[in-house]
Design a protein around this motif. Structure first.
Motif: not given
Length: 199
Positions: A146-154
């Motif tokens: 909610p604060f940094n918008g970080t998502v990872y995709a493998l």
């Protein structure tokens, strides 16, 4: 979230009897407190696995339940009808922001990239800019999303990608997975203290 079930109910289209098997089920992060009952998403498939590459992929047509699994309906709203959903990841603040990510595959195993919904699955848009490989085996949303918008995709062939803007753009992290290990990876874990340790 009080409004989550209502949003999910409008996200889906009525379906008759469903045959086949369940590839996976994903409860919302706030499943126990969803009102009036838990919100679930599930992938239904007739075959159980993708017929072509990549090996090990479990995918199916996306269905949703807004009543704890008593009834299920097919999810539409922008997801390509010829694609199967391979993985699903929720924002940790899903009860408020209603953000959910989905990775897609065709029945032959070619990549469909990542789609994002900001309304609990009612509507979806592609989120693939900068994603060098559209065959995504797993998605993980950071605790501080909610604060940094970080998502990872493998991804299956290119390794690990990161987005810091909620999936709008992606950059390669430098981690490279060797096929077919990527699709056999069914869990991508982020530290609960990610905001401080970035692991």
């Amino acid at each position: 979230g009080h409004g989550t079930a209502a949003l999910a109910q409008t996200a889906i289209e009525p379906t008759g009897v469903v045959t086949g098997s369940v590839a996976w089920i994903a409860p919302s992060p706030d499943f126990v407190r969803d009102s009036p009952a838990g919100v679930l998403f599930a992938a239904w498939t007739e075959e159980g696995t993708i017929s072509g590459r990549p090996a090990g992929a479990l995918a199916g047509r996306l269905f949703a339940s807004a009543d704890g699994g008593a009834t299920w309906n097919r999810v539409s709203g922008g997801l390509p009808s010829d694609q199967l959903v391979n993985a699903l990841a929720f924002s940790p603040d899903f009860v408020r922001d209603h953000v959910v990510f989905a990775s897609l595959l065709s029945p032959s195993g070619s990549g469909g990239g990542i789609y994002v919904s900001k309304d609990a699955g009612r509507s979806w848009r592609p989120a693939t800019q900068g994603l060098g490989d559209w065959i995504v085996s797993e998605i993980a949303v950071a605790p501080g999303f909610p604060f940094n918008g970080t998502v990872y995709a493998l991804t299956w062939q290119s390794g690990l990608f990161r987005s810091t803007d909620g999936g709008a753009t992606w950059t390669h992290t430098g981690y490279q997975a060797s096929p077919p290990v990527g699709m056999n990876t069914r869990t991508l874990v982020i530290s609960p203290d990610f905001v401080n340790d970035n692991t």
